[in-house]
Design a protein around this motif. Structure first.
Motif, short mmCIF file in Angstrom:
data_model
loop_
_atom_site.label_atom_id
_atom_site.label_comp_id
_atom_site.label_asym_id
_atom_site.label_seq_id
_atom_site.Cartn_x
_atom_site.Cartn_y
_atom_site.Cartn_z
N GLY A 12 0.84 -1.19 0.00
CA GLY A 12 0.00 0.00 0.00
C GLY A 12 0.87 1.24 0.00
N ASP A 13 0.24 2.41 -0.21
CA ASP A 13 0.97 3.69 -0.21
C ASP A 13 2.04 3.75 -1.28
OD1 ASP A 13 -0.45 4.62 2.03
OD2 ASP A 13 0.89 3.54 3.37
N GLU A 14 1.83 3.11 -2.40
CA GLU A 14 2.86 3.10 -3.46
C GLU A 14 2.86 4.38 -4.28
OE1 GLU A 14 0.48 0.78 -3.23
OE2 GLU A 14 1.41 -1.16 -2.85
N ASN A 37 -12.65 4.46 3.66
CA ASN A 37 -11.84 5.62 3.97
C ASN A 37 -10.59 5.25 4.76
OD1 ASN A 37 -13.95 5.12 5.87
ND2 ASN A 37 -13.41 6.98 6.94
N ASN A 38 -10.21 3.97 4.71
CA ASN A 38 -8.88 3.59 5.17
C ASN A 38 -7.83 4.06 4.17
OD1 ASN A 38 -9.91 1.78 3.29
ND2 ASN A 38 -8.97 -0.03 4.20
N ALA A 39 -8.25 4.34 2.94
CA ALA A 39 -7.33 4.79 1.90
C ALA A 39 -6.84 6.20 2.20
CB ALA A 39 -8.01 4.79 0.54
N LEU A 125 -3.56 -5.78 14.74
CA LEU A 125 -3.23 -5.80 13.32
C LEU A 125 -2.66 -4.47 12.84
CD1 LEU A 125 -6.52 -7.52 12.08
CD2 LEU A 125 -4.37 -8.61 12.71
N GLY A 126 -2.93 -3.43 13.63
CA GLY A 126 -2.51 -2.09 13.19
C GLY A 126 -3.43 -1.54 12.11
N THR A 127 -4.73 -1.76 12.25
CA THR A 127 -5.68 -1.24 11.24
C THR A 127 -5.72 0.28 11.31
OG1 THR A 127 -7.68 -1.10 12.59
CG2 THR A 127 -7.16 -3.27 11.67
N THR A 128 -6.38 0.88 10.34
CA THR A 128 -6.52 2.33 10.36
C THR A 128 -7.60 2.77 11.34
OG1 THR A 128 -8.09 2.19 8.54
CG2 THR A 128 -5.78 2.60 7.96
N GLY A 129 -8.35 1.83 11.89
CA GLY A 129 -9.40 2.16 12.86
C GLY A 129 -10.61 2.82 12.23
N VAL A 236 -3.86 -8.01 6.94
CA VAL A 236 -4.31 -7.60 5.62
C VAL A 236 -5.54 -6.72 5.77
CG1 VAL A 236 -3.46 -9.66 4.43
CG2 VAL A 236 -5.72 -9.70 5.51
N THR A 237 -5.99 -6.16 4.67
CA THR A 237 -7.26 -5.47 4.72
C THR A 237 -8.35 -6.50 4.40
OG1 THR A 237 -8.37 -3.41 4.17
CG2 THR A 237 -7.42 -4.66 2.31
N SER A 238 -9.61 -6.10 4.43
CA SER A 238 -10.70 -7.08 4.32
C SER A 238 -11.29 -7.14 2.92
CB SER A 238 -11.77 -6.77 5.37
OG SER A 238 -11.21 -6.88 6.65
N ALA A 270 5.47 0.36 4.74
CA ALA A 270 4.27 -0.31 5.23
C ALA A 270 3.78 0.42 6.47
CB ALA A 270 4.57 -1.76 5.57
N VAL A 271 2.46 0.56 6.59
CA VAL A 271 1.91 0.97 7.89
C VAL A 271 1.08 -0.19 8.42
CG1 VAL A 271 1.83 3.49 8.03
CG2 VAL A 271 0.16 2.30 6.64
N GLY A 272 1.11 -0.37 9.70
CA GLY A 272 0.42 -1.52 10.29
C GLY A 272 1.41 -2.63 10.55
P1 IMP Z 1 -7.68 -1.72 7.62
O1 IMP Z 1 -7.75 -1.70 6.12
O2 IMP Z 1 -7.91 -0.37 8.25
O3 IMP Z 1 -8.51 -2.80 8.22
O4 IMP Z 1 -6.16 -2.10 8.01
C1 IMP Z 1 -5.58 -3.34 7.64
C2 IMP Z 1 -4.12 -3.16 7.29
O5 IMP Z 1 -4.00 -2.42 6.07
C3 IMP Z 1 -3.31 -2.39 8.32
O6 IMP Z 1 -2.00 -2.88 8.30
C4 IMP Z 1 -3.33 -0.97 7.80
O7 IMP Z 1 -2.26 -0.19 8.27
C5 IMP Z 1 -3.23 -1.24 6.31
N1 IMP Z 1 -3.82 -0.15 5.54
C6 IMP Z 1 -5.13 0.13 5.37
N2 IMP Z 1 -5.30 1.17 4.53
C7 IMP Z 1 -4.07 1.55 4.15
C8 IMP Z 1 -3.58 2.54 3.24
O8 IMP Z 1 -4.30 3.31 2.60
N3 IMP Z 1 -2.23 2.59 3.10
C9 IMP Z 1 -1.39 1.75 3.75
N4 IMP Z 1 -1.80 0.81 4.59
C10 IMP Z 1 -3.12 0.71 4.79
#
Ligand code: IMP
Length: 420
Positions: A12-14, A37-39, A125-129, A236-238, A270-272
Motif C-alpha cells: 500500500g501507499d505506493e 476511507n482507510n485509503a 493488526l494495526g488497522t486504520t481504525g 491484511v485489509t478485508s 508499510a503501515v500496520g
Molecule cells: P484496515 O484496512 O484499516 O482494516 O487495516 C488493515 C491493514 O491495512 C493495516 O496494516 C493498515 O495499516 C493497512 N492499511 C489500510 N489502509 C491503508 C492505506 O491506505 N495505506 C497503507 N496501509 C493501509
C-alpha cells in the motif's frame, strides 16, 4: 486501451493517487472498487495538495465521472465531509456517483474495529481504525446495509435498531458505550440527503461507457501484500486490492480490463503490523522516512520503511499480470552511494523467489545485492534515457526481477515530475 486498472504491488501507499491523478486527466470514468476511507491517496496538482480517502483521484478532471463501486464500503458522513472540503477548494464534486449496492460503513463498525484492536493487545493488526474490517465482516455475514437502503427511511431506521441490538451487547460487554439507534440513523440519513441523487445503480453507466469505448480507470487502494487472500493474513485489509478484485468491485467483466498498471515505490514502506523482510531500523530508517516524508495519509502514523523487495513485487505481478509497472519516488534514492536491493529470500537455508505464508515470511532473510547509487538530483530530468546510468540500471534490475516492463517513473511529487 479502454479499461485500465491501477493497483498497488507492495504494502500500500505506493503512490497510486499520483498515477491515477495523472491518467485521470485523459479518463472518462474513474472507479474506486474496494476499501473505504482507510485509503489515503495523496495528490499534488495545480489545485494544491490533497489527501483523498474515499473520493476517487479522478475528481480533479471536471469531465470524468467518478464512482464508488459496489465493492467499496462507504461512511456517508465521512464522504460528505470530504466532498465539502473539495468544494471549498474550488473542486466540483457534481460528477461523483455512489453505487447503490455498496455497503454502508456504519458508526458501530468504527467502534468495533477499535474494540477489536484493543482486545487483540500485542497481537493487534494495526488497522486504520476506520471500521473497514467489521464493515466487510457484516457484508460477508449478511448483516450489511447497502447504500440503497437509506431511501426507505422507516425500514432503514428499523434495520439500524435491529443491528444495534447485537452490536451494543458486544460493545457493552467490553466496557464501551452503546450507540443510540436514533442518533446513528439521523446521522446517516442526513448525509444521504446531502448526497441526493448521486446514489445510483452504476452498472448501466459502466455498460454505456464500455459500449462507447470510453476510457475507464479502476483505482485500487492498498497493495497485493495486504490483499485478503494473497497478502500477509491476518495483517491484511478485508477486501481484494488485486485487478481481479477490480472486476467484481467495479462491475467490469474481467475480459474488458486490458491494461493493469502495478505501482511500486522505488523502495518499500508499510503501515500496520506484519512481516516486512526488508525493513530498516534505527538511523537508517529515520533518514529514509524523513527524506521521503513517510507518514500515513489517513492516520499520520510513521510508516515502516525498507529496501525494494522484488519478491513482494513479483508476487504481485504473478497475481495481476501487470502490463507495466509505475515506479514512484525514485528521487528519494538520489542521496545514496549504494542501494540494497532484495532479489530473493533465504528460507530455512534455501533461496526462494516465492512468497511464503505469513509464518514463514516472519523468518525469511532478504538476500541483498548492492547496487551503485547515482548520487545526484533527478527531479528535473524529463526522460528515462536522460537519467544517470546507475538510476537506469536500478530500474532495469526492477524489470528483470519482477518480470514486467516499467512504463512510468516518478521523480518528484508533482504530476509533471513523471517520466512516461
Ligand atoms: P484496515 O484496512 O484499516 O482494516 O487495516 C488493515 C491493514 O491495512 C493495516 O496494516 C493498515 O495499516 C493497512 N492499511 C489500510 N489502509 C491503508 C492505506 O491506505 N495505506 C497503507 N496501509 C493501509
Amino acid at each position: 486501451m479502454p479499461v485500465t486498472a491501477i493497483v498497488g504491488a507492495q504494502w500500500g501507499d505506493e503512490g497510486k493517487g499520483k498515477i491515477t491523478d495523472l491518467l485521470a486527466q485523459e479518463a472518462d470514468v474513474v472507479i474506486r472498487f474496494q476499501g473505504g476511507n482507510n485509503a489515503g491517496h495523496t495528490v499534488v496538482n495545480q489545485h494544491g495538495t490533497f489527501k483523498l480517502h474515499l473520493v476517487p483521484s479522478g475528481i480533479f478532471n471536471p469531465n470524468a465521472v467518478c464512482m464508488l463501486g459496489p465493492g467499496t464500503v462507504v461512511d456517508l458522513a465521512f464522504l460528505c465531509n470530504e466532498l465539502e472540503q473539495l468544494e471549498r477548494s474550488g473542486i466540483s464534486t457534481a460528477n461523483l456517483r455512489v453505487s447503490d449496492r455498496a455497503h454502508l460503513l456504519m458508526p458501530w463498525h468504527v467502534a468495533l474495529d477499535r474494540l477489536d484492536e484493543r482486545e487483540r493487545g500485542r497481537k493487534k493488526l494495526g488497522t486504520t481504525g476506520m471500521g473497514v474490517g467489521p464493515a466487510y465482516s457484516d457484508k460477508v455475514g449478511r448483516h450489511g446495509i447497502q447504500v440503497y437502503e437509506v431511501k426507505d427511511e422507516r425500514r432503514f431506521r428499523e434495520r439500524v435498531k435491529r443491528e444495534l441490538e447485537t452490536k451494543n451487547v458486544i460493545l457493552e460487554r467490553f466496557g464501551d458505550a452503546p450507540l443510540d439507534a436514533r442518533a446513528v440513523a439521523d446521522g446517516v440519513l442526513a448525509a444521504a440527503a446531502t448526497l441526493g441523487d448521486r446514489v445510483v445503480d452504476t452498472l448501466p453507466l459502466v455498460e454505456t461507457a464500455l459500449a462507447r469505448d470510453s476510457r475507464i480507470l479502476l483505482e485500487g487502494q492498498l497493495g497485493a501484500m495486504r490483499d485478503l487472500d494473497w497478502g500477509i493474513y491476518p495483517y491484511v485489509t478485508s477486501s481484494n486490492p488485486l485487478a481481479g478484485g477490480a472486476s467484481v468491485g467495479a462491475g467490469i467483466p474481467p475480459r474488458k480490463i486490458s491494461r493493469v498498471i502495478g505501482v511500486v515505490k522505488a523502495y518499500s514502506t508499510a503501515v500496520g503490523e506484519g512481516p516486512f523482510p526488508t525493513e530498516l531500523h534505527g538511523d537508517d530508517a529515520t533518514a529514509l522516512r524523513e527524506r521521503a516524508h513517510e507518514y500515513g495519509a489517513t492516520t499520520g502514523r510513521p510508516r515502516r520503511v525498507g529496501w525494494f523487495d522484488a519478491v513482494a513485487a513479483r508476487h504481485a505481478h504473478r497475481l495481476n499480470a501487470f502490463t507495466e509497472l509505475a515506479v514512484t519516488k525514485l528521487d528519494v534514492l538520489d542521496v545514496y552511494e549504494r542501494i540494497s536491493f532484495c532479489g530473493s529470500y533465504e528460507l530455512d537455508g534455501k533461496e526462494t523467489c516465492d512468497m511464503p505464508t505469513t509464518n514463514a515470511l516472519e523468518r525469511v532473510r532478504p538476500c541483498y545485492e548492492t547496487l551503485p547509487g547515482w548520487n545526484t538530483p533527478i527531479t528535473a530530468i524529463a526522460e528515462r534515457r536522460a537519467l544517470p546510468d546507475n538510476a537506469q540500471k536500478y530500474l532495469s534490475r526492477i524489470e528483470q526481477t519482477v518480470g514486467a516492463p516499467i512504463g512510468m517513473v516518478g521523480v518528484g511529487p508533482e504530476r509533471t515530475a513523471t517520466l512516461l
